[in-house]
Design an enzyme around this catalytic site. Structure first.
Site, PDB file in Angstrom:
ATOM      1  N   GLU A 130      -8.106   0.708  -2.458  1.00  0.00           N
ATOM      2  CA  GLU A 130      -9.307   0.803  -1.975  1.00  0.00           C
ATOM      3  C   GLU A 130      -9.386   2.432  -2.080  1.00  0.00           C
ATOM      4  O   GLU A 130      -8.088   2.390  -1.690  1.00  0.00           O
ATOM      5  CB  GLU A 130      -9.277   0.316  -0.521  1.00  0.00           C
ATOM      6  CG  GLU A 130      -9.661  -1.241  -0.485  1.00  0.00           C
ATOM      7  CD  GLU A 130      -8.708  -2.116  -0.524  1.00  0.00           C
ATOM      8  OE1 GLU A 130      -7.382  -1.914   0.080  1.00  0.00           O
ATOM      9  OE2 GLU A 130      -8.732  -3.384  -0.475  1.00  0.00           O
ATOM     10  N   HIS A 139       1.128  -1.162  -0.266  1.00  0.00           N
ATOM     11  CA  HIS A 139      -0.143   0.017   0.213  1.00  0.00           C
ATOM     12  C   HIS A 139       0.679   1.094  -0.221  1.00  0.00           C
ATOM     13  O   HIS A 139       2.184   1.035   0.077  1.00  0.00           O
ATOM     14  CB  HIS A 139      -0.694   0.219   0.978  1.00  0.00           C
ATOM     15  CG  HIS A 139      -1.658  -1.707   1.259  1.00  0.00           C
ATOM     16  ND1 HIS A 139      -2.644  -1.861   0.597  1.00  0.00           N
ATOM     17  CD2 HIS A 139      -1.547  -2.170   2.611  1.00  0.00           C
ATOM     18  CE1 HIS A 139      -3.307  -3.007   0.761  1.00  0.00           C
ATOM     19  NE2 HIS A 139      -2.985  -3.067   2.253  1.00  0.00           N
TER      20      HIS A 139
END
Length: 242
Positions: A106, A38
């Site tokens: 996300e 991420h």
């Protein structure tokens, strides 16, 4: 056949600590590694988020365990052509023991450029095209791609593994499971979910399935509960809210 691996949490640990844990995991008998990818962790209390491809380079020299990214988002933050090159290099470094786990991403930990964040159906469409680009580049041929979401011109990857990099696709629901079955070499999920695997199989998915989960080791149950609530509160949220 079931094998048990160890999940390297990039959200919680710095690069050298991740490498140290991988060595311990191999010594303890774990059979493979996951590593999260991420830009941001899930919350500030977790406190870390190193660049995964640098860590994978170090892991390739420190351990012989197979490595899977869980998961890389090749759609918004990084162009899929760059992910294709990074994955190919990782597979060469790991002598073929590398799997590219991909997902639609996300907003919480991928949305950094200020542009609109696409809704889930669009992100799945982008993911499908991104995997198409990655697979084309992994052939070693020169690639020109003019798609709905991505453009690639005169691109060729020269450093390639002997075999194409396996691509496992993340899924949380039936639509994503159908996409994973159609475009992936396997399925990966952040939890061991029998219903999801069944949806993947019913959609025609024949590849292996990988499912991760988190545990907390502490001296007492109370300390474990406190740590889990402080560091991973999002894990307790229902459905896709987490």
């Amino acid at each position: 056949m079931v094998s048990i691996g160890y999940f390297l949490s990039s959200e919680e640990f710095r690069p050298r600590e991740l490498v140290r844990q991988a060595k311990w995991a191999e010594e303890a008998g774990f059979e493979r590694l996951w590593i999260s990818d991420h830009f941001h962790p899930w919350n500030g209390e977790q406190g870390q988020s190193p660049f995964v491809w640098s860590v994978i380079g170090a892991l390739s020299e420190a351990t012989r365990l197979p490595i899977t990214t869980a998961v890389t988002c090749p759609t918004v933050r990084i162009h899929p052509a760059i992910i294709a090159q990074a994955a190919a290099t990782a597979a060469v470094q790991c002598e073929g023991r590398f799997t590219l786990g991909v997902g639609s991403g996300e907003a919480l930990n991928e949305h950094i450029f200020g542009d609109a964040w696409p809704p889930a159906p669009v992100r799945l469409e982008m993911l499908e095209e991104a995997v198409e680009v990655i697979r084309a580049l992994h052939t070693g041929n020169e690639v020109d791609h003019h798609g709905k979401h991505y453009t690639v011109e005169n691109a060729r990857i020269y450093t390639l593994p002997e075999q194409p990099v396996p691509i496992y696709v993340s899924a949380f629901g039936p639509k994503a499971a159908e996409v994973a079955a159609r475009i992936g070499d396997g399925l990966c999920s952040t939890k061991p979910d029998g219903d999801l695997i069944e949806q993947y199989r019913e959609a025609g998915g024949k590849g292996p399935a990988q499912g991760g989960f988190k545990v907390c080791h502490a001296a007492t149950e109370a300390q474990g509960v406190e740590t889990a609530l402080r560091v991973w509160p999002n894990e307790h949220l229902p459905g896709e809210l987490a």
